[in-house]
Design a protein around this motif. Sequence first.
Motif, PDB file in Angstrom:
ATOM      1  N   GLY A  40      87.176  35.255  86.047  1.00 13.99           N
ATOM      2  CA  GLY A  40      86.583  36.507  86.486  1.00 13.99           C
ATOM      3  C   GLY A  40      87.555  37.483  87.106  1.00 13.99           C
ATOM      4  N   SER A  41      88.811  37.116  87.264  1.00 14.90           N
ATOM      5  CA  SER A  41      89.769  38.051  87.848  1.00 14.90           C
ATOM      6  C   SER A  41      90.135  39.119  86.813  1.00 14.90           C
ATOM      7  CB  SER A  41      91.026  37.321  88.303  1.00 14.90           C
ATOM      8  OG  SER A  41      91.760  36.826  87.201  1.00 14.90           O
ATOM      9  N   TYR A  42      90.554  40.286  87.317  1.00 12.63           N
ATOM     10  CA  TYR A  42      90.896  41.412  86.443  1.00 12.63           C
ATOM     11  C   TYR A  42      91.974  41.026  85.440  1.00 12.63           C
ATOM     12  CZ  TYR A  42      93.151  45.760  84.975  1.00 12.63           C
ATOM     13  OH  TYR A  42      93.720  46.751  84.230  1.00 12.63           O
ATOM     14  N   GLY A  43      93.075  40.449  85.939  1.00 14.69           N
ATOM     15  CA  GLY A  43      94.202  40.145  85.071  1.00 14.69           C
ATOM     16  C   GLY A  43      93.886  39.084  84.041  1.00 14.69           C
ATOM     17  N   ARG A  44      93.198  38.041  84.467  1.00 13.46           N
ATOM     18  CA  ARG A  44      92.851  36.956  83.527  1.00 13.46           C
ATOM     19  C   ARG A  44      91.981  37.498  82.410  1.00 13.46           C
ATOM     20  NH1 ARG A  44      87.939  34.074  81.809  1.00 13.46           N
ATOM     21  NH2 ARG A  44      88.381  31.856  81.738  1.00 13.46           N
ATOM     22  N   ASP A  45      91.003  38.362  82.746  1.00 21.38           N
ATOM     23  CA  ASP A  45      90.121  38.929  81.724  1.00 21.38           C
ATOM     24  C   ASP A  45      90.881  39.865  80.789  1.00 21.38           C
ATOM     25  OD1 ASP A  45      88.054  37.511  82.779  1.00 21.38           O
ATOM     26  OD2 ASP A  45      87.054  39.216  83.736  1.00 21.38           O
ATOM     27  N   LYS A  46      91.856  40.619  81.325  1.00 22.78           N
ATOM     28  CA  LYS A  46      92.646  41.506  80.476  1.00 22.78           C
ATOM     29  C   LYS A  46      93.488  40.714  79.480  1.00 22.78           C
ATOM     30  CE  LYS A  46      91.427  45.602  81.585  1.00 22.78           C
ATOM     31  NZ  LYS A  46      90.684  46.372  80.571  1.00 22.78           N
ATOM     32  N   ILE A  47      94.083  39.608  79.940  1.00 20.38           N
ATOM     33  CA  ILE A  47      94.864  38.765  79.029  1.00 20.38           C
ATOM     34  C   ILE A  47      93.961  38.182  77.946  1.00 20.38           C
ATOM     35  CG2 ILE A  47      96.206  36.639  78.868  1.00 20.38           C
ATOM     36  CD1 ILE A  47      97.306  37.275  81.665  1.00 20.38           C
ATOM     37  N   ARG A  48      92.784  37.707  78.341  1.00 20.40           N
ATOM     38  CA  ARG A  48      91.828  37.203  77.350  1.00 20.40           C
ATOM     39  C   ARG A  48      91.477  38.284  76.344  1.00 20.40           C
ATOM     40  NH1 ARG A  48      86.227  37.208  79.798  1.00 20.40           N
ATOM     41  NH2 ARG A  48      86.695  39.401  79.423  1.00 20.40           N
ATOM     42  N   ASP A  49      91.203  39.498  76.822  1.00 25.05           N
ATOM     43  CA  ASP A  49      90.787  40.582  75.933  1.00 25.05           C
ATOM     44  C   ASP A  49      91.878  40.962  74.953  1.00 25.05           C
ATOM     45  OD1 ASP A  49      88.403  40.609  77.305  1.00 25.05           O
ATOM     46  OD2 ASP A  49      88.852  42.413  78.482  1.00 25.05           O
ATOM     47  N   LEU A  50      93.135  41.019  75.407  1.00 29.35           N
ATOM     48  CA  LEU A  50      94.196  41.443  74.489  1.00 29.35           C
ATOM     49  C   LEU A  50      94.481  40.366  73.443  1.00 29.35           C
ATOM     50  CD1 LEU A  50      97.411  40.329  74.878  1.00 29.35           C
ATOM     51  CD2 LEU A  50      97.108  41.441  77.079  1.00 29.35           C
ATOM     52  N   ILE A  51      94.420  39.091  73.843  1.00 28.70           N
ATOM     53  CA  ILE A  51      94.633  38.019  72.869  1.00 28.70           C
ATOM     54  C   ILE A  51      93.498  38.008  71.848  1.00 28.70           C
ATOM     55  CG2 ILE A  51      94.744  35.511  72.565  1.00 28.70           C
ATOM     56  CD1 ILE A  51      96.208  35.325  75.203  1.00 28.70           C
ATOM     57  N   ASN A  52      92.262  38.192  72.310  1.00 31.82           N
ATOM     58  CA  ASN A  52      91.126  38.215  71.386  1.00 31.82           C
ATOM     59  C   ASN A  52      91.173  39.429  70.464  1.00 31.82           C
ATOM     60  OD1 ASN A  52      89.923  35.809  72.089  1.00 31.82           O
ATOM     61  ND2 ASN A  52      88.545  36.715  73.592  1.00 31.82           N
ATOM     62  N   ALA A  53      91.596  40.580  70.976  1.00 32.90           N
ATOM     63  CA  ALA A  53      91.681  41.777  70.135  1.00 32.90           C
ATOM     64  C   ALA A  53      92.707  41.577  69.026  1.00 32.90           C
ATOM     65  CB  ALA A  53      92.049  42.991  70.994  1.00 32.90           C
ATOM     66  N   LEU A  54      93.837  40.969  69.356  1.00 33.06           N
ATOM     67  CA  LEU A  54      94.859  40.691  68.348  1.00 33.06           C
ATOM     68  C   LEU A  54      94.357  39.644  67.350  1.00 33.06           C
ATOM     69  CD1 LEU A  54      97.728  41.280  67.414  1.00 33.06           C
ATOM     70  CD2 LEU A  54      98.553  39.547  69.031  1.00 33.06           C
ATOM     71  N   ALA A  55      93.627  38.646  67.847  1.00 35.99           N
ATOM     72  CA  ALA A  55      93.081  37.615  66.958  1.00 35.99           C
ATOM     73  C   ALA A  55      92.060  38.210  65.993  1.00 35.99           C
ATOM     74  CB  ALA A  55      92.437  36.505  67.789  1.00 35.99           C
ATOM     75  N   ALA A  56      91.208  39.109  66.485  1.00 34.23           N
ATOM     76  CA  ALA A  56      90.205  39.731  65.620  1.00 34.23           C
ATOM     77  C   ALA A  56      90.875  40.531  64.512  1.00 34.23           C
ATOM     78  CB  ALA A  56      89.276  40.622  66.453  1.00 34.23           C
ATOM     79  N   TYR A  57      91.944  41.242  64.838  1.00 34.55           N
ATOM     80  CA  TYR A  57      92.664  42.019  63.831  1.00 34.55           C
ATOM     81  C   TYR A  57      93.293  41.101  62.784  1.00 34.55           C
ATOM     82  CZ  TYR A  57      96.343  44.836  61.713  1.00 34.55           C
ATOM     83  OH  TYR A  57      97.173  45.454  60.811  1.00 34.55           O
ATOM     84  N   ARG A  58      93.810  39.969  63.221  1.00 32.39           N
ATOM     85  CA  ARG A  58      94.474  39.038  62.304  1.00 32.39           C
ATOM     86  C   ARG A  58      93.488  38.159  61.537  1.00 32.39           C
ATOM     87  NH1 ARG A  58      99.359  36.564  66.073  1.00 32.39           N
ATOM     88  NH2 ARG A  58     100.989  38.035  65.420  1.00 32.39           N
ATOM     89  N   GLY A  59      92.227  38.177  61.934  1.00 34.42           N
ATOM     90  CA  GLY A  59      91.252  37.289  61.309  1.00 34.42           C
ATOM     91  C   GLY A  59      91.300  35.882  61.854  1.00 34.42           C
ATOM     92  N   ASP A  60      91.924  35.693  63.026  1.00 36.09           N
ATOM     93  CA  ASP A  60      91.982  34.382  63.658  1.00 36.09           C
ATOM     94  C   ASP A  60      90.740  34.173  64.523  1.00 36.09           C
ATOM     95  OD1 ASP A  60      94.473  34.072  62.521  1.00 36.09           O
ATOM     96  OD2 ASP A  60      95.563  34.691  64.323  1.00 36.09           O
ATOM     97  N   ARG A  61      90.534  32.923  64.924  1.00 38.96           N
ATOM     98  CA  ARG A  61      89.419  32.652  65.826  1.00 38.96           C
ATOM     99  C   ARG A  61      89.726  33.182  67.216  1.00 38.96           C
ATOM    100  NH1 ARG A  61      90.901  28.624  69.157  1.00 38.96           N
ATOM    101  NH2 ARG A  61      92.613  27.272  68.497  1.00 38.96           N
ATOM    102  N   LEU A  62      88.678  33.498  67.948  1.00 37.70           N
ATOM    103  CA  LEU A  62      88.857  33.960  69.310  1.00 37.70           C
ATOM    104  C   LEU A  62      89.193  32.777  70.212  1.00 37.70           C
ATOM    105  CD1 LEU A  62      85.878  36.496  69.611  1.00 37.70           C
ATOM    106  CD2 LEU A  62      88.163  36.835  68.643  1.00 37.70           C
ATOM    107  N   LEU A  63      89.648  33.074  71.418  1.00 47.06           N
ATOM    108  CA  LEU A  63      89.966  32.020  72.376  1.00 47.06           C
ATOM    109  C   LEU A  63      88.745  31.136  72.627  1.00 47.06           C
ATOM    110  CD1 LEU A  63      92.018  33.976  75.065  1.00 47.06           C
ATOM    111  CD2 LEU A  63      92.895  32.249  73.507  1.00 47.06           C
ATOM    112  N   ASP A  64      88.959  29.834  72.600  1.00 49.57           N
ATOM    113  CA  ASP A  64      87.863  28.923  72.920  1.00 49.57           C
ATOM    114  C   ASP A  64      87.933  28.526  74.392  1.00 49.57           C
ATOM    115  OD1 ASP A  64      89.868  26.990  73.151  1.00 49.57           O
ATOM    116  OD2 ASP A  64      89.572  26.251  71.111  1.00 49.57           O
ATOM    117  N   HIS A  65      86.971  27.704  74.811  1.00 53.26           N
ATOM    118  CA  HIS A  65      86.884  27.342  76.225  1.00 53.26           C
ATOM    119  C   HIS A  65      88.117  26.560  76.694  1.00 53.26           C
ATOM    120  CE1 HIS A  65      82.928  28.941  76.953  1.00 53.26           C
ATOM    121  NE2 HIS A  65      82.454  28.318  75.901  1.00 53.26           N
ATOM    122  N   LYS A  66      88.663  25.720  75.824  1.00 56.16           N
ATOM    123  CA  LYS A  66      89.838  24.945  76.219  1.00 56.16           C
ATOM    124  C   LYS A  66      91.028  25.854  76.478  1.00 56.16           C
ATOM    125  CE  LYS A  66      88.635  20.611  73.888  1.00 56.16           C
ATOM    126  NZ  LYS A  66      89.061  19.632  72.865  1.00 56.16           N
TER     127      LYS A  66
END
Length: 455
Positions: A165-191
């Motif tokens: 729930g911290s600002y920075g952790r959520d931003k890192i999650r969002d940028l990795i997921n945005a790049l994954a969506a563009y590449r057609g990769d799966r989004l970050l999982d819980h692990k």
Amino acid sequence: MNQIARQRTVVDLIDEYEEKVANAPAAIEAVKNAWSSLEMAASIGGKFGGNISRHTPHVDERDVKSALLKSGWRAIYDRCQIDQIASADDKRLFERTFENPPELTYDNAKATFGDYLMRPRFHILRGLAEVFSQLDPAYKSHSKVKVGVSGLPKRVIVSNVSGYGSYGRDKIRDLINALAAYRGDRLLDHKELNGLDALHKWDGGVAGEVVLDGSHLVLAKDEDGIEIKAPNRGVTIRKFQNGNAHVIFDKYALLDINRALAEFYGDVLPDAEEEDAKPQASTAVSKDLQFYWTPKAVAQALCNRAGIYAPRYPGDEPKAWRVLEPSCGDGRIMDELRARGCRPFGIEVHGGRAAEARAKGHHVLTGNFLEQPAREEFDFVVMNPPFYGRHYVKHVNHALKFLKPGGTLVAVLPATAHYDHQELKGRWEDLPTASFSETGTNVPTGILAIGKAKP
């Protein structure tokens, strides 16, 4: 022989929702009857022997239908795979909306999710542009993200990186997921998300390694901090003891970011009438549009930034300010100004668009704005000048000559005006990503406000 299960459609899910809403009273009655049967099973001769539970179950029909409504919307959200398409900001908006969702009908579902299914690539690219533009000003500049142009930072600094729930952790999650969506990769999982949380838990102890589905999230440390490397994601996250983290992109991730932003932002086409330019070959973004009319939300933001508001209370008189809109097009900014009680006046070089504005009752002069003699007679100037090249500088400087001392000019400009060129000085405010998408361009924009000093 087992048959392959048919994938359920949105209509199927809505049919199930409506059926269960209709059956909710019967289901609640069945619970009550079952409880009565259980109570009877715990008594002899109808004699009370004691409570069989600390709490007698009470089921309210409104609670059941509320749960069904939320469940129905979430089921359709998952079925349409909106999580793979929508931007991080849109996902957060959906989460809030699902706490008090509207009526679940096919028309409402289509209105809510239809554009994501019709234009999935647009939303994936918009999501990437949104998250990266919030991390570093360089990613807001369409001139820096053209393919082959150097200048994109290989790393970004994210503050306040701690636990869930911290600002920075959520931003890192969002940028990795945005790049994954563009590449057609799966989004970050819980692990993997739990691995990110190791950034917060690190206390200078022994480095370790977290094994994820098919990839390794490598944790290492030195005297400066802890480093997490996700090889399959193309990023390295380096956390420091001050709470900041550096997100470092490898060359392939940086190339993908560059290509995605270049495709999304596109180029600014010249205004054919003013620049004597010929139509260019269409692109996925610009589609040969050479006039970018002002969306209503942008017109409202311009007026708000200038401090032009409609009367707020019954009986209040409108201010009746005189407001100039140079290059007024078909008068969309003037529509908003008039709704707020102003007396707008427009100048437009294109005869057809000037006629459209006059047909709505606006006062418009047909002519090239830059050729008009200036006089200090307007309380405000509200403008959307041509973006091509740096021609907006000439327009803004000329418009300032029409402003009364003490007046204010507000202009919507490309983000390069503030982040790259800075030829105009004033108070800058970014507009949301893709504010002009409905007009045919995704160029990053903002509002510049300039006040004219009194003598």
